[in-house]
Design a protein around this motif. Structure first.
Motif: not given
Length: 86
Positions: A41-44, A50-66
């Protein structure tokens, strides 16, 4: 310019959206964000310094909605007062 979020920030953002729809009863955790990644549902989109994965806000919103429908079915909403039938 896209907004970049860590998993914790993504969870906070998605929680705010879910709580608006669930009277504050639903939350999204970092574990949920990782589950969304594992389930596709979500792709980094990168890593922070520090090596933590980052996500685009728009992608997070789409994953939440899905995933919203199933998640909100699992949340028990507070009982609402019903007028007595006459």
């Amino acid at each position: 310019m896209p907004t970049w979020l860590t998993a914790a920030q993504a969870a906070d953002h998605a929680t705010r959206a879910r709580q608006l729809l669930s009277a504050g009863a639903a939350a999204v955790t970092v574990r949920t964000i990782r589950s969304w990644v594992a389930r596709g549902h979500l792709t980094p989109t990168g890593l922070d310094d520090t090596g933590r994965q980052l996500f685009r806000l728009a992608d997070v919103a789409r994953a939440e909605q899905a995933t919203r429908g199933r998640a909100l079915r699992l949340v028990r909403l507070p009982e609402t007062a019903h007028p007595a039938h006459a």
